[in-house]
Structures are given as C-alpha cells and as structure tokens.
Write a protein that holds these residues in place. Structure first.
Motif, PDB file in Angstrom:
ATOM      1  N   VAL A  51       0.838  -1.201   0.000  1.00  0.00           N
ATOM      2  CA  VAL A  51       0.000   0.000   0.000  1.00  0.00           C
ATOM      3  C   VAL A  51       0.871   1.249   0.000  1.00  0.00           C
ATOM      4  O   VAL A  51       0.635   2.184  -0.772  1.00  0.00           O
ATOM      5  CB  VAL A  51      -0.979  -0.004   1.197  1.00  0.00           C
ATOM      6  CG1 VAL A  51      -1.637   1.344   1.379  1.00  0.00           C
ATOM      7  CG2 VAL A  51      -2.026  -1.092   1.016  1.00  0.00           C
ATOM      8  N   ALA A  52       1.889   1.282   0.857  1.00  0.00           N
ATOM      9  CA  ALA A  52       2.763   2.460   0.928  1.00  0.00           C
ATOM     10  C   ALA A  52       3.486   2.688  -0.394  1.00  0.00           C
ATOM     11  O   ALA A  52       3.590   3.831  -0.855  1.00  0.00           O
ATOM     12  CB  ALA A  52       3.770   2.297   2.068  1.00  0.00           C
ATOM     13  N   ALA A  53       3.967   1.625  -1.017  1.00  0.00           N
ATOM     14  CA  ALA A  53       4.661   1.774  -2.299  1.00  0.00           C
ATOM     15  C   ALA A  53       3.707   2.280  -3.373  1.00  0.00           C
ATOM     16  O   ALA A  53       4.066   3.152  -4.173  1.00  0.00           O
ATOM     17  CB  ALA A  53       5.278   0.438  -2.712  1.00  0.00           C
ATOM     18  N   ALA A  54       2.486   1.773  -3.395  1.00  0.00           N
ATOM     19  CA  ALA A  54       1.502   2.187  -4.408  1.00  0.00           C
ATOM     20  C   ALA A  54       1.069   3.636  -4.219  1.00  0.00           C
ATOM     21  O   ALA A  54       0.955   4.391  -5.185  1.00  0.00           O
ATOM     22  CB  ALA A  54       0.285   1.265  -4.369  1.00  0.00           C
ATOM     23  N   TYR A  55       0.847   4.042  -2.976  1.00  0.00           N
ATOM     24  CA  TYR A  55       0.331   5.384  -2.729  1.00  0.00           C
ATOM     25  C   TYR A  55       1.407   6.454  -2.707  1.00  0.00           C
ATOM     26  O   TYR A  55       1.107   7.636  -2.851  1.00  0.00           O
ATOM     27  CB  TYR A  55      -0.509   5.405  -1.453  1.00  0.00           C
ATOM     28  CG  TYR A  55      -1.897   4.886  -1.715  1.00  0.00           C
ATOM     29  CD1 TYR A  55      -2.914   5.754  -2.086  1.00  0.00           C
ATOM     30  CD2 TYR A  55      -2.182   3.530  -1.641  1.00  0.00           C
ATOM     31  CE1 TYR A  55      -4.183   5.285  -2.364  1.00  0.00           C
ATOM     32  CE2 TYR A  55      -3.450   3.048  -1.919  1.00  0.00           C
ATOM     33  CZ  TYR A  55      -4.441   3.928  -2.275  1.00  0.00           C
ATOM     34  OH  TYR A  55      -5.695   3.458  -2.564  1.00  0.00           O
ATOM     35  N   LYS A  56       2.664   6.049  -2.553  1.00  0.00           N
ATOM     36  CA  LYS A  56       3.766   7.016  -2.588  1.00  0.00           C
ATOM     37  C   LYS A  56       3.776   7.753  -3.930  1.00  0.00           C
ATOM     38  O   LYS A  56       4.035   8.946  -3.990  1.00  0.00           O
ATOM     39  CB  LYS A  56       5.087   6.303  -2.345  1.00  0.00           C
ATOM     40  CG  LYS A  56       6.251   7.217  -2.117  1.00  0.00           C
ATOM     41  CD  LYS A  56       7.481   6.430  -1.715  1.00  0.00           C
ATOM     42  CE  LYS A  56       8.586   7.372  -1.303  1.00  0.00           C
ATOM     43  NZ  LYS A  56       9.745   6.654  -0.782  1.00  0.00           N
TER      44      LYS A  56
END
Length: 116
Positions: A51-56
């Motif tokens: 999630v963090a990688a996608a939303y970054k």
C-alpha cells in the motif's frame, strides 16, 4: 481534524533525522505506529509495504514509528527494527521513539495505530 504533532526522530535504517515537516506528503501523510513483535503488525506488514509503495506515487507519504519499551520488548529495539525494515523492503522511514513522547503526543495506544 486534529493537527498532527511535529516530531524529529532517527530512521533506524539510514540514521537520518526525520521530521514530519521534512517528510510530509504532497497529498497526505500516514503515520504508522508499529512494532516488530506485534502479531497484528506481522500479519499486515507485507500489505503495508504494498500500500505504501503504491500510494507514494500518488503523493501520500508514509512514516512508521516504533515507541515500544525495549527493556520490556527487546525485539523492538533499533537493530532488530533495521533488520525487519531491510528484510521487508519498507518504502518508508522507520523511526524509533525511545522516550515514547511522540506516541503520547499522537495518543497512540496500541499497534498498529494509524493516523492520516
């Protein structure tokens, strides 16, 4: 609607001092209070990374903080935190709040405790 308290803590991977102001996302900032021994955090860790990688890429910055007492929970100490962050490929800084002041400022009560 509560204003996020400012902080400045060391990232266990890079050693860099990270503050909310220096790592604020363009759209939003997600503060994750996590720790390494918590079974709930272990259960969602891989998804947090995805999630963090996608939303970054969408302007949302993630910052993880561990505020656990390492005398009571030795596995939550900075060296182990670094090992976990590297092993899982955390796409966000992982900060150690040894005094627990940041956790108290946010009213973080358990892990995971997530603030946007």
């Amino acid at each position: 609607g509560t204003k996020a308290p400012e902080f400045k803590l060391a990232d266990v991977v890079s050693g860099e001092e990270i503050s909310l102001a220096s790592h604020r996302g363009e759209v939003a900032t997600v503060i994750l209070f996590i720790c390494d021994h918590c079974p709930y955090v272990r259960h969602i860790n891989a998804q947090l990374v995805r999630v963090a990688a996608a939303y970054k890429t969408k302007g949302i910055q993630f910052i993880a903080i561990s505020s656990n007492d390492i005398k009571q929970y030795p596995d939550d100490g900075p060296q182990h935190m670094k090992e976990v962050a590297v092993q899982l490929g955390y796409p966000f800084p992982y900060l150690f709040d040894s005094s627990q002041e940041v956790a108290r400022a946010y009213d973080a009560a358990c892990t995971p405790d997530i603030f946007v």
